[in-house]
Design an enzyme around this catalytic site. Structure first.
Site: not given
Ligand SMILES: NC(=O)c1ccc[n+]([C@@H]2O[C@H](COP(=O)([O-])OP(=O)(O)OC[C@H]3O[C@@H](n4cnc5c(N)ncnc54)[C@H](O)[C@@H]3O)[C@@H](O)[C@H]2O)c1
Length: 372
Positions: A15, A75, A94, A96, A118, A270, A279
């Site tokens: 992206r 990201k 983002y 996180h 987020e 996630d 997993k």
């Protein structure tokens, strides 16, 4: 303002933070937009599209980070990018931060101001910059699940819509939020027999009112969940308990009660996944077999459809990006409490309480930071 958009460097990330359309809007508002050479290629946007939109192409990320007032990305910044952030710079992407102490300390040390996609909120209690990726992952889930169900991929060999005289696939969606609703819509559209389970009666009422003719819904007791999972050809995991790991709703023992070759698409992977046997997998090697049940557990599903994801994310971020560029971050956040909720880091201080709690770092109120 000079707005810079570097190429994403996290592995398997295709992206880009700004579409040519977003660049054009910013240019029309009088801003300078600098895009790293080739940044849009993974999403199908050549440099010429950005040039036509009025942006300037720059060869390296170093030059972008050195000159831009605001960096727009997808990201979280990687270690090499974090080293290039400046104290007077605004980062919009983002982040996180809660599970990522290393990144948090680097951002604090950089002195930059960072607004995380987020944690930006909306009037309905939603997360408008997270929702587009849930929409993408939800709509993709039955598509990848249908492929997983094919015989050559280890699946049951069941066609989603059946054919005249043959019953369609039975699809169970656990969690009827953004992912679950979009997954159910697409699965029903493919002709499958779909049931959505949720623990929120309000959500079930909404689903019943809006989609009652397209798919069924049921309250997600442990018994009802197991009962439906036993009969399912495909189970889509789409639960979320905000701020917590996904609950394990199906154990390994219960897996053995499923139909051989059934497909599990655990979108909640996630957050750790809602099946004991889940997993995380990658787009390169997305499925694996446990006791004859095929699992698809890709943690960044939107990456598979980078172009759609980039445009969807760009549509959601653009009004905020323009407000930040037009007014400066202080005024934009002072005017919009939802954008202020996105403020995570400012001038060496953490400004988001949940991250501070997770990492044991003192937090300064964002409404104080915005006045500093
Ligand atoms: N793998 C990926 O690429 C990807 C992409 C986007 C989102 N996600 C993940 O998908 C999950 C769902 O996201 P969302 O945006 O739809 O969240 P959401 O908050 O909109 O929906 C979650 C739903 O789960 C329900 N729920 C909670 N516990 C439940 C239980 N025990 N049984 C049944 N339902 C339960 C809630 O009531 C809610 O309706 C999250 O874990 C999110 O991180 C993954």
């Amino acid at each position: 303002m000079k707005i810079g958009c570097p190429t994403e460097i996290k592995p398997q990330e295709f992206r880009v933070g700004m579409t040519p359309d977003a660049a054009r809007e910013a240019v029309n508002h009088g801003h300078d937009v600098v895009i790293q050479e080739g940044a849009g290629l993974g999403s199908g946007f050549p440099d010429t599209d950005y040039i036509e939109a009025g942006a300037t192409i720059i060869a390296t990320a170093e030059e972008i980070f050195a000159t831009a007032d605001m960096i727009v990305k997808v990201k979280e910044p990687q270690a090499v990018e974090r080293k290039m952030l400046r104290p007077d710079q605004l980062l919009f992407t983002y982040l996180h931060l809660a599970p990522d102490p290393e990144q948090t300390h680097d951002l604090l040390a950089s002195g930059c101001t960072a607004i995380a996609y987020e944690t930006v909120t909306d009037d309905r209690g939603g997360l408008p910059l997270l929702a587009p990726m849930s929409e993408v992952a939800g709509r993709l889930a039955p598509q990848v699940g249908a492929w997983t169900l094919q015989k050559a991929n280890g699946g049951r060999g069941v066609l989603m819509g059946g054919v005249p005289g043959v019953a369609p696939a039975k699809v169970v969606v656990i969690g009827g939020g953004v992912v679950g609703t979009h997954a159910a819509k697409v699965a029903a559209g493919m002709g499958a027999d779909v049931t959505v389970l949720d623990r929120s009666l309000n959500r079930l009422k909404y689903l019943d009112d809006v989609f009652g003719r397209d798919f069924k819904n049921q309250y997600a007791t442990a018994g009802a969940t197991l009962d439906l999972v036993r009969q399912a050809d495909m189970v889509i995991g789409a639960v979320l308990i905000p701020g917590a790991a996904a609950p394990k709703l199906i154990t390994r023992t219960q897996l053995s009660e499923m139909k051989p070759g059934a497909a599990i698409v655990d979108v909640a992977i996630d957050q750790g996944g809602c099946f004991e046997t889940s997993k995380a997998t990658t787009h390169g090697d997305p499925i694996y077999d446990v006791d004859g049940i095929m699992h698809y557990c890709v943690a960044n599903m939107p990456g598979a459809v980078a172009r759609t994801s980039t445009i969807a994310l760009g549509n959601a971020t653009m009004p905020f990006m323009l407000a930040l560029a037009n007014k400066g971050w202080r005024q934009a956040c002072a005017d919009d409490a939802h954008l202020l909720n996105g403020l995570n880091v400012h001038a060496g201080q953490l400004t988001y309480y949940a991250v501070g709690k997770a990492l044991g770092i003192d937090v300064v109120s964002p409404s104080i930071a915005v006045k500093q």
